[in-house]
Every structure is written in C-alpha cells, then in structure tokens.
Write a protein that holds these residues in place. Structure first.
Motif, mmCIF file in Angstrom:
data_model
loop_
_atom_site.group_PDB
_atom_site.id
_atom_site.type_symbol
_atom_site.label_atom_id
_atom_site.label_comp_id
_atom_site.label_asym_id
_atom_site.label_seq_id
_atom_site.Cartn_x
_atom_site.Cartn_y
_atom_site.Cartn_z
ATOM 1 N N LYS A 87 3.560 3.813 -3.476
ATOM 2 C CA LYS A 87 4.048 5.187 -3.914
ATOM 3 C C LYS A 87 4.964 6.070 -3.027
ATOM 4 O O LYS A 87 5.440 6.952 -3.676
ATOM 5 C CB LYS A 87 2.635 6.000 -3.642
ATOM 6 C CG LYS A 87 1.558 5.567 -4.914
ATOM 7 C CD LYS A 87 0.688 6.715 -4.927
ATOM 8 C CE LYS A 87 -0.320 5.908 -6.217
ATOM 9 N NZ LYS A 87 -1.728 6.954 -6.125
ATOM 10 N N ILE A 88 5.258 5.722 -1.647
ATOM 11 C CA ILE A 88 6.234 6.395 -1.279
ATOM 12 C C ILE A 88 7.605 5.607 -1.630
ATOM 13 O O ILE A 88 8.576 6.508 -1.463
ATOM 14 C CB ILE A 88 6.003 5.961 0.365
ATOM 15 C CG1 ILE A 88 4.806 6.927 1.125
ATOM 16 C CG2 ILE A 88 7.214 6.923 1.116
ATOM 17 C CD1 ILE A 88 4.321 6.322 2.163
ATOM 18 N N ILE B 85 0.777 11.549 4.024
ATOM 19 C CA ILE B 85 0.965 10.213 3.142
ATOM 20 C C ILE B 85 -0.387 9.390 3.567
ATOM 21 O O ILE B 85 -0.763 8.712 2.786
ATOM 22 C CB ILE B 85 2.104 9.318 3.456
ATOM 23 C CG1 ILE B 85 2.169 9.033 4.903
ATOM 24 C CG2 ILE B 85 3.302 9.842 2.894
ATOM 25 C CD1 ILE B 85 2.784 7.652 5.326
ATOM 26 N N LYS C 219 0.746 -1.084 -0.057
ATOM 27 C CA LYS C 219 -0.057 -0.028 0.076
ATOM 28 C C LYS C 219 0.837 1.238 -0.107
ATOM 29 O O LYS C 219 0.460 2.227 -0.605
ATOM 30 C CB LYS C 219 -0.876 0.034 1.129
ATOM 31 C CG LYS C 219 -1.933 -1.133 1.490
ATOM 32 C CD LYS C 219 -2.942 -0.969 2.416
ATOM 33 C CE LYS C 219 -3.810 -1.982 2.700
ATOM 34 N NZ LYS C 219 -2.770 -2.907 3.545
ATOM 35 N N SER C 220 2.143 0.993 0.572
ATOM 36 C CA SER C 220 2.981 2.169 0.663
ATOM 37 C C SER C 220 3.763 2.330 -0.536
ATOM 38 O O SER C 220 4.882 3.213 -0.538
ATOM 39 C CB SER C 220 3.814 2.054 1.897
ATOM 40 O OG SER C 220 4.365 0.738 2.121
ATOM 41 N N VAL D 195 -1.634 8.803 0.001
ATOM 42 C CA VAL D 195 -1.119 7.685 -0.415
ATOM 43 C C VAL D 195 -2.016 6.428 0.050
ATOM 44 O O VAL D 195 -2.289 5.528 -0.754
ATOM 45 C CB VAL D 195 0.420 7.263 0.064
ATOM 46 C CG1 VAL D 195 0.961 5.819 -0.388
ATOM 47 C CG2 VAL D 195 1.326 8.152 -0.540
ATOM 48 N N LEU D 196 -2.088 6.601 1.305
ATOM 49 C CA LEU D 196 -2.926 5.361 1.946
ATOM 50 C C LEU D 196 -4.487 5.607 1.932
ATOM 51 O O LEU D 196 -5.355 4.641 2.098
ATOM 52 C CB LEU D 196 -2.377 5.072 3.318
ATOM 53 C CG LEU D 196 -1.122 4.820 3.237
ATOM 54 C CD1 LEU D 196 -0.539 4.771 4.881
ATOM 55 C CD2 LEU D 196 -0.575 3.439 2.824
#
Lengths: 686, 686
Positions: free
Chosen positions: A627-628, B596, A624-625, B600-601
């Motif tokens: 993109k980080i 984030i 899920k992370s 993101v999440l």
C-alpha cells in the motif's frame, strides 16, 4: 528412466521371494498375487523349488528369457551380479530394488549402487530404488507394505522420497477416499528420482487417459529446474500437483540430511519454485491428504461457497475457515430462496449457511443441492456437512449426495464428521467412489490453499534489449569477490537498470562542470578510503559552488583519498532489489522496501529467475508494504510497473551471468515514475 | 446453577421415555441403562405402563416423591406444567430438557422457557438446556446421542454450546484416546450456560479429586467477565483449558469513526480475553482434540524435545512443526549418546531425531526412552513416532511405550500413524489409557500452541494515583459525543498521561509569553474551524516572533477562528494507544506504532482492561515493530517502560469510566525516555 516394462510388465520375477509374508520378499510376492497381476510371475529363492505355491528358480540364470520387471529382495552385495544377469541375459528392462545397504549406508554400498545403475543404463533400463518399499500401479502391486489402496486410472500418481511416509500417507488418505493410479517409492533415487518420474508423467500425458492428480513427498529437491519444468507443464495441461517438502526448518533440514544423506535446499527457494510451478505446498500428511481429496472433486471456479448443513457448529467453523482463507459464503435470498425454504422444516434457514436442521431429510438435501446448482447463480460450489447423533443411519442421505455429486456441474464437497456413529455409511459412500472430509476446518483450509495457489508462470523471452556479449565480457574479466563501483555501474547499464549519474575526479573543475549538468543539490563521496562515512567522506545536500569547493579540499586531504565522486542528490522511497544464487535452483530474486521493512519487518518477496513482468508485479503486490508503494496517506506512490521492470531486467541479466552469486541494489529510490538505483553490490564467484 | 442432584443424582426420571431407541426419549433411557446408572430410575409415558422393561408412570404426578433429576423428552408446550409438578411436588432439583421449540424457535417458545426457568429458580434448582443433547457424567449418561466416550474422573470436562458439535468432537477425540469426566450440552443456556458450568467447576475444584482438563465449544461469549474470572482461576489452580470460539470471521467490518474502532472487533476481544485467561484458543474440532490429547500427557516444562522414530519422514515433518512453532529439537551427543548408539542397529542415529530404523525393536525403544529420561539432561520431552509398514504387529513396542509413559517423569507423546496397518494395536494402546496423535504435524502444532499460550495474567490493583472522584466529575458532566480538546486534556491529566503543553488565546501577547516558557520551535493551530488543516489552520515549526505574529494575524482572519493554540513542537517516533468498549468484555486497549504501522501493516497489540505493567510490556513486545521501539539501525529507541506505563494509566482510567466508548491518543510521540501525548480523541456515550 521410467518405461512401459515397469508400469505394465508382461512378466515379473521376484528375486529372493519367501514363504514368510512377514518378510519383505514374502510380502511383496503376496501383494503381487493378491493384486491379481495378469502376466507371468516368476520367483527365485536360493533354497526352495516352490514359494507360496509358485515354482521357484534357484538362480536367476535359470529363468526363462524375457522377464520385463525384476523385483529384488536380496542382500545388497548380491544385487549387482543379479542385475547383470537379468539385464544382459534375460532382457529385463525394469528393476525395483527394495534391499537396503547401498549409498544410504556407506561408501561400499554407494559403489554397489553405482555399478547397478551403470549396468541398467547400459541396456537402457529403469531402476526404482534401491532402499525403497517398491511401487504400485493399476497393473501390479510390487510393494512389500500394506495397505494397498484403491487403484484406478484416474486416481493420484504419488511419488515419495520416503517409503514409510508413503505408507502413512496412504493410510491417512484411505479414510478420505483417496484413490491412486500409481505409487512410487523412489528410495535412494539412484537412477530415477521424483523429478524423473514427473518428467515421464509429463512426457506421456494423454488428455482423458492420464490421471490429473500428482502428489509428491520430498525431503530434498535434487533437480529444481526439472521439477519446475515438468510440474508447470503438467499443470498447464490441466493437472493438479500438491507436495510436501519436509525439512523446512533449520532443525528439520538437519533431520532430513541425517536420514537420506541428501542436502536440504534453501526453503525460500523451494517456496519460490513451487509458486512458479503452480504446486500446492503442504506441510504434513493430513494436509496433503485433504488437498488431494479436494483435487478429486470438480475444480472450484469461483469463490462463492454454499455451506449446507444439518448442524450449526461445523457450518460456523467452516464459514470461518473459508472466509479467513479468502473464499466467500455469500448471502442467499430472493424468491427462489423462499421457494426452497418452503420445502424445509420450520426453523430452517437458507440464508447461507443453509441449515436444514437435525431432522433434515435426504429429499430436502436433494432439493437444496438442486437449488444451489440451478437457482442460485452466484454460488460456485457446495460444502455439505452431514453427520449423525447416533439415532439413525445416514444411508439415504449419503446416496442422494453420491447421486448429486455426479449430476451437478458445481463441485460438491462432502463433510461427513460422524466417523464413529455412521462409520458404515461413510464406508459405503467412499466405496461408491467418493471422497470424504471428516474435519470441516482441515477441509476449509485445504480448499482455500488450493484456491489461492497461483497458476504456473508462463515463461517468455523478454530479454531482447540485453547485450549478452557485453555482459559476458564484463563478467568474464572479473576476478572472484565484490566487483568495483565502476563495474557495478557497467553491469547496471548493461542490464538497463536506471542508475544515478556519477562523476569522479581529482580536479574540482570537473566536478563543477558536472554540477552544471545535473544541478544542485548533490552528494559528494571521497574515493579511496574504504569506510567513507567513518572518516567524514560522505556529505549530503551540497547546495553551492562554495560548499562544493570547501568539501572537495577537505576530502582530498583525507588519508588514501584519490578523488571525489559526485552524484545528484535524489529523494524518494527506499526500495530494495537483490538476488542470491541457489545451486540447482538458479537465481532467487528478492524485492521489498528498504530500511526497516527489510531489517525489522522482513517484508520481502521472492521469485525464481527468470522473472517476467507479471511475476514481478505479483512479487511487489505480495509485499505487506504494497500500500505504501501504491501511495498512502496522501503521499505519492511509486510506479509499480517501473519497479517491476527493474526486477525483470535484473533477472534477465542474471540468467546470463550465473557467476553472480549475490547482488543487491540498495537503495533503489522510487518517486512516482522515477525508480533509480543509487548504490549496489555485486559478488562474483566462478 | 449446577448442583449435586444434576451431577450425582440418587434418582432419575425420564419424562417421555420411549421403546423406540431411534427416538431421543428412547435412546436417552437406553444410554442411562447401558451406562449402569446406580440409583433409582423412573420413566413416564402417556400411553404405556412399561418402557424398555421398566415400569412406566402415565403422569409425573404419580411418581414417588424425591426424584433428584428429571430428563424431559416431551413437546415444549407440556414442559412448564411437568417442571412445575416435579419441582414443587417431587423435590426435583435438576432438570435436563432436550426438547426443542423454545427461545431458539419463536417468542411463544421463549415464553415457555422463561416460565420454566422461573419455576426452577424458585426451588433453587438447576436447568440444562432446553434444546440440547443432554449431559454425561461418570454417574449417568443422560444424552440421547452416541457414542458414549470413555468416562473417568480425570478425563476432560467438556462444555459445548452446540449439541451436534459436541458429538462430532467426541467422535474425533475417540481415535486420540480422549477421556471425559463430564460433557455438558448447554443448548439454549436458559439458566445455565458455559460460563455458569465453568463457575461451578471453579468453585468446587478440589486438588487431586477434580479433573484438570476443561474443553469449551462456544459460538458466543455471553458473560465475558465471568468466563475470564473462572477460566483464569481454574488455570491458576493447575487446570488447562482449550476452547473453540466459532464465528470469528463475522465480526470485523463495523463502521467506526476512529482508528481504534476500525481495528477492534469482537473477535479481537475474544482473543484478548483468552490470552488474559490463559485459555488455548483452537479453531476446529481436530485441533481441539489434538490440544486436549496434549493436555492428557504430563506438562511440558521446557522447550527441548527428543524426536524418536523408526521412519524418517514423519520425524522431519515433526521437527519442522516444532521448530517453526518455537520449540527445539536440539542435538544430542557425547559419551552417553555414543553408549546409546551402541545398543541400536548399524545405520541408526542418535543425533536427534533419534532414528532407530525400520527394523528397530521394542527393547531398543525402551533403551532410547531411558536414555532421554536419565542421561540427556537437556531433553524435556519425547515424541515417539512408530508406525508399521504392515509386515508385523506393534504390540510389543506399544506395550513398552505404555510402560515408559508411566515410569518417566518427562512427558512422552505417542505418534502412531498406522491407523490401518496396526489398528488393533493402537486400539489396545488407547484402551490401556493412553492418547495417540495420528498425525505428527497436527500434534506438533497443538503442542507448540499449548506451549506458547501464556499463563493467566495476575490482576493487581495499581491505580493508586488515580483521582477517581475527579475523573467521575469530568465524565459525568459530559454529554454524549466527542469531548472538547480541553476535556481531553483534563482526562489525560487525571489519568496521569504526560501530554504536550498547550496555550490557547485570541491575544498574540499571551502566545508570545507562552513561547518564553516553552521555547521555539512551536506549532500553531487555529481554534474554531473543524477541518483545520484544510483551511491552512495548522503551521508546524514556527521559529521566530515575527513568524508567530504573522501566522497569528493570518489565522485569526480564517472563517470561524476564535483563537490560536500554541504547542511546543515535539519530535519523536509516532506511537499509538487506543481503546474501545466491547459490551460485556469491557475496554479493549490497543497499542502500536502510528502512521503506516497501523494504517498499512495493521501492526497492533491488544489487551483487555485492566492491563497491568507486565501485560502492557508484553503487548509492546508482541508488536512486529518492537525492534524499532527497542532502537534499530543506530537510532535511539523508546523507553518501553514509559510507554507501558501510559497503557496502564489509560486502562486504569477506563476501568472507572465505562462511558468512554472509544478513545485514541494519536500521535503519542516517543523519544527515549520522553513519551508524550500530542493529540487525542475521546468519545463518551452513556
């Protein structure tokens, strides 16, 4: 092991056959007879000379020689002797034992079972069961249960770890038009379990002759590596496999163990194994039946589905299910769409969903399907929803659908919801050899699940630069337990995992020399005390020789201090890589971002070793992370290839060190191309 | 509006009745006759004097006076005149128009529809449709579709926005034993939509006399506040409501200028509304039917389920589904469990699942159920799985189950999977008034969904300290668009949301004086330029008078600079609160952690305003990141009550400012008890 005598026997004996078809020994004989078994059929019964009109022998010893397959429906205690006679005197090479009272009941039963397996192994024979409902092939119906589903060579091969569940799945599947090539109820899997049947199907697979559909119901995965190998192999040959692995919750595994006496496997490992093998994981009978019916239709090659309907509601719900699952119901327009619209009644729409109204005809359906097949190139498949309000029959419509399914190259999924109003028409449609999906949402979920299941992972070498000898030398020298920091470093170095440099000394001059090499800032940690942080034995961001000197003096005065360790201070995003050993499955490798991502959000991906670079990237991208890791909000990301390489290197090392039962690198700091292990723990158990 | 003439008419006329029962006008008459309508039944047909053996009138004008309900099955263009005659001359107060060709087709149709509604409204009558399949009550079957399901006063009230879908849902429900008190196909909802029917059911609800089960199928929520009000009211009276809102994937990708706009979608608003109302949201027919069948069983009051079975597999899968959904299948042991075990065959288990083997009898089932009801106090409900391998009938077992369901206070859920082998026994069981769940996993998912749906939110006042007059004065003075930072501050102050102090000046002395008040460190931002950060107009962590002076001089030289803003520099965890306005629904309020976590999440909770303290806390606790708000890894958390209070204050303000179409407070910094707004954006549109 499965053999030809089991699948296509020239002769069968039912031992313990009965006239009473309410008893297993009666029903199984009736099923074999009703199934038109073409070979010689013998029966034995202690007390009769005739059973169900067939001459009966009182004793198996009296049977003619060369009986291929024996089906035993007698008390457990009589089975070993009977098997002995058949195996040794009658040349019997295949056994189905439906009787219960073996290892599932007590130790005496287990002993009987053991004895039987030994006898059968001695003659190189095959045993299905004991404690099962039997098996079905296109040649013989040696089950004591009903219903007997439609049997045909291209139907599904269905292997079940639970007999009753097999029956209920067959029942649920019939309404959807599921057909079977074979059904195996493996019972106690004394000699032949789900994995062995799959192995046989893999080894004997012939393109064009063998069925491409395999369904599994499992309550435990006893031989994970065998399952993985043959499932992946079959799927690579073009097969499709769906499986229910029940017992995925803690309470569920308790239920599973109490029932079968088998230990439940860790569910995450099952997930990882299925993913690696390309198996579509299902969670219930209804879902398995829907997925199996999807398998029976041409394979979906793209993601664009035309939803064709005469009723709005189901089309909307289906569109939701498909889009939410990652498929698309794209717009259809242009001159060809307009030409199609001309052929439909006013008020129809071809925009997709294609709605040709409650009054839509069979001919119009044909036109729509032809247009989707030939004119709308971006469409990859069609889902046709056609029920009935009860005013008229759907026979004509379903006949057109039947014909078009065969004419078209694009897959067509029939969703015929009126299971009451046009029950007979649906039955006709199924009897013509089609499947039906009564509920559009269950269908949509099944189709997207199949579409989203990755292909099997291609397992390659890729451990060229691993010094296996050095690795083994280190591992073998270790006692059980957590290894020392020095050995952790040796192991990381052997694996080729970049790690932060460390210098340990009890002389401050050595540390000052080390700083000259790595530069400030550095981290200092006392060596000796167990709980370093608690005693003030860890200092970050040391920036000068004076500070280093002062801290050194202070640390060396802490109780148990034997020296001080110095590391360059590294910054970056906290990552995590870890592994556990699951008996039978091997190592499961985990990855994710560290800190709250693991501890709070449980954002972890897993894979079964060996993990290759593609798989490792997939694991990272599943987070899920992710993109980080890619880089978000203007922040630099982390080189995912570098991160993946570390996962692969770790996995390669573990393949040669099964003694490593647990390890994690935490934190692994990532900053652009630099991905460096800062701390790790490794536990060995031999 | 719904009236007694519609539900329980003394007389019905079918206008456009036909001898041809393949036509709607023929079938609807047949259904009314077959349904044993007790009142006077008239028919009209332009060309016949008799239809289906009933005297037919050529013209509605010839009908006797006082016809309560008219069912129209004639072309759209003839409807207005017919309605006019019936409403004005025959005292008809209820109309069901099944004909199509109205607003769903074109503008002319819409005009006809409008005219009809006006006429019916003039006489205070009720209209169902047009363009619908009709309606069913226990008094009359005025639908042109089949099947007609079992009708009884305590059956479900089912209101459907799609006629065909209503039929398919009835079909799917029959196999599960669903019974109905009424079915409404609202068609174009010209006068009476789903919301109005629900309103009527709410207003006329009588404890003990009215059905407690309501099922809805919606493709749009036209009157969200009405739906919310009456659904919540009915549920508070003890009813249960389940609904499918189809079309959930279409929303979501709207261009929006803020976080909140991008995150919110009308489907999220539907979710929030259903949650607030206590409606169980379903996503397909099969799921709705399973949930409805759960409703028909006694309410589950606790989370401990005993799984009773004669076959292992389904029990394991059910246990998985229940546990994964938050229910429990707890261990059963102790002397009473041992006493029960004594009554079962050897090899049985009572540990839960209670497995009484394939050979288990009806009497044993009775003993098990009695023990669960009387002896095992921690058990709240029983799920009984009992199929058949096809050897014997299940009649006795199902009769025991039928009796025990009525004797026991704890809910008993029957899972009878053998829809082929014991089809007749299941039919008998359903005809005795029971429901059946053919698939244990679909049942388990439905039960956990019902169990996990919160009760309706009790809407209280709680805006006592909001100065509504001041708020209105500010809002009314604003033009459309984003309001200025000063106005943002005024609005936050009116709402009572704590915000960081700000000082703006073009004189450095003013800023130095401000620092004397708030202390260093401070943040400085240039006033004037739009993209402050891009031009170097934001400086954090200013720590001294010298630095302040230098930055002030530099900033005042930036293009467009008119002054400098100074804030004390606050630290804490980034939170987020926002709101959007969904037409009809009102404001949807969102909350979550910032950065984030949103970007993101997508970790965001939503609620429909007005949000009370309990709801706001629930929203916060629903966040995946909730543990961080609680405090994790030794870090201080955030006072959730303070955070919730801000959500409530914002929601209260928005209730009085519908012109605020979008707003977010981002970041809202939280540090223990301090939760303070640092920046906010508010967009007004009138």
């Amino acid at each position: 092991m499965i053999n030809e005598q089991l699948l296509n026997p020239k002769s069968i004996v039912v031992v313990g056959a009965s006239d009473d078809v309410m008893k297993p020994g009666g029903k199984i004989l009736k099923n074999i007879v009703d199934g038109n078994f073409k070979g010689d059929l013998y029966v034995t019964n202690l007390k009769s000379d005739e059973v169900q009109g067939i001459k009966s022998y009182r004793d198996v010893a009296d049977l003619p020689e060369n009986v291929d397959l024996a089906v035993l429906a007698i008390a457990a205690k009589f089975c070993p002797q009977t098997v002995e006679v058949l195996a040794k005197q009658k040349g019997t090479k295949a056994f189905i034992i439906i009787s219960a009272g073996f290892s599932e009941e007590n130790e005496e039963g287990a002993a009987l079972e053991h004895q039987i397996v030994n006898t059968i192994n001695e003659v190189g024979g095959c045993l299905i069961g004991p404690n099962c409902v039997g098996m079905l092939t296109t040649n013989h119906s040696s089950v004591f249960t009903t219903p007997i589903p439609a049997l045909e060579p291209m139907g599904a091969d269905f292997i079940s770890g639970s007999g009753a569940t097999a029956v209920f799945i067959i029942e649920a599947g019939m309404a959807k038009g599921l057909k079977f090539n074979s059904v195996y109820s493996v019972g106690n899997s004394a000699q032949t379990g789900v994995e062995e049947v799959l192995e046989y199907l893999d080894n004997t697979y012939e393109e064009g002759k063998s069925s491409k559909i395999k369904l599994l119901y499992l309550e435990s995965v006893n031989k994970p590596q065998k399952l993985l190998k043959h499932a992946a192999s079959l799927i690579n040959k073009g097969c499709k496999i769906a499986a229910v692995k029940a017992g995925n919750s803690e309470a569920g595994s308790r239920a599973a163990s109490s029932h079968t006496g088998a230990l439940a496997s860790s569910d995450l490992a099952v997930d990882a194994l299925f993913k690696k093998a390309g198996i579509v994981r299902c969670y219930g009978r209804e879902e398995l039946a829907n997925v199996a019916a999807v398998f029976m239709v041409e394979e979906l090659k793209g993601k664009n589905v035309a939803v064709i309907t005469h009723a709005g509601g189901p089309a909307v719900m289906l569109t939701d299910a498909l889009s939410n699952g990652g498929l698309e119901v794209p717009a259809i327009d242009g001159p060809k769409a307009e030409a199609l619209l001309e052929k439909l009644y006013p008020g129809s729409s071809v925009a997709n969903p294609i709605d040709f109204l409650a009054t839509g005809t069979a001919e119009q359906l044909g036109d729509i399907i032809d247009a989707c097949e030939n004119d709308f190139n971006h469409i990859d498949a069609m889902a046709v929803v056609f029920g009935s309000p009860g005013l008229f029959t759907n026979e004509e419509v379903y006949k057109v659908l039947h014909r078009k399914i065969r004419e078209c190259k694009k897959p067509i999924y029939p969703i015929l919801p009126s299971v009451v109003n046009v029950k007979d028409d649906i039955e006709m449609f199924i009897n013509l050899g089609n499947v039906n999906f009564p509920d559009e949402v269950l269908f949509g979920n099944a189709l997207t699940k199949v579409y989203n299941t990755p292909k099997p992972v291609v397992i390659t070498g890729g451990e060229e630069d691993l010094d296996v000898k050095a690795l083994r030398r280190i591992v073998e020298a270790q006692p059980d337990g957590y290894v020392s920091p020095e050995v952790v470093q040796e192991l990381l170095d052997v694996a080729g995992v970049p790690r932060v440099k460390e210098f340990v000394s009890d002389k401050v001059e050595d540390l000052l020399a080390a700083v000259a090499e790595v530069g400030y800032p550095v981290v200092m940690k006392v060596v000796g005390p167990v709980h370093k942080s608690d005693v003030g034995g860890v200092v970050l961001d040391v920036n000068s020789d004076e500070q280093l000197n002062a801290e050194f003096v202070r640390m060396m005065h802490l109780a148990d201090a034997t020296g001080v360790m110095l590391q360059p201070m590294i910054t970056g995003k906290e990552l995590f890589v870890g592994a556990t050993y699951e008996p039978g499955f091997g190592h499961m490798v985990l990855c994710g971002m560290g800190g709250i991502f693991i501890e709070v959000l449980k954002d972890v991906s897993s894979g079964l070793a060996p993990v290759n670079q593609g798989e490792a990237l997939e694991m990272i991208r599943d987070l899920k992370s992710y993109k980080i890791i890619e880089g978000v909000r203007g922040q630099k990301g982390i080189d995912e290839n570098k991160y993946a390489e570390i996962i692969v290197r770790l996995s390669s090392m573990l393949m040669h060190a099964p003694e490593i039962k647990e390890m994690d690198i935490n934190p692994l700091l990532g900053d652009g191309e630099k991905v460096i292990a800062v701390d790790a723990r490794i536990r060995i158990q031999k």
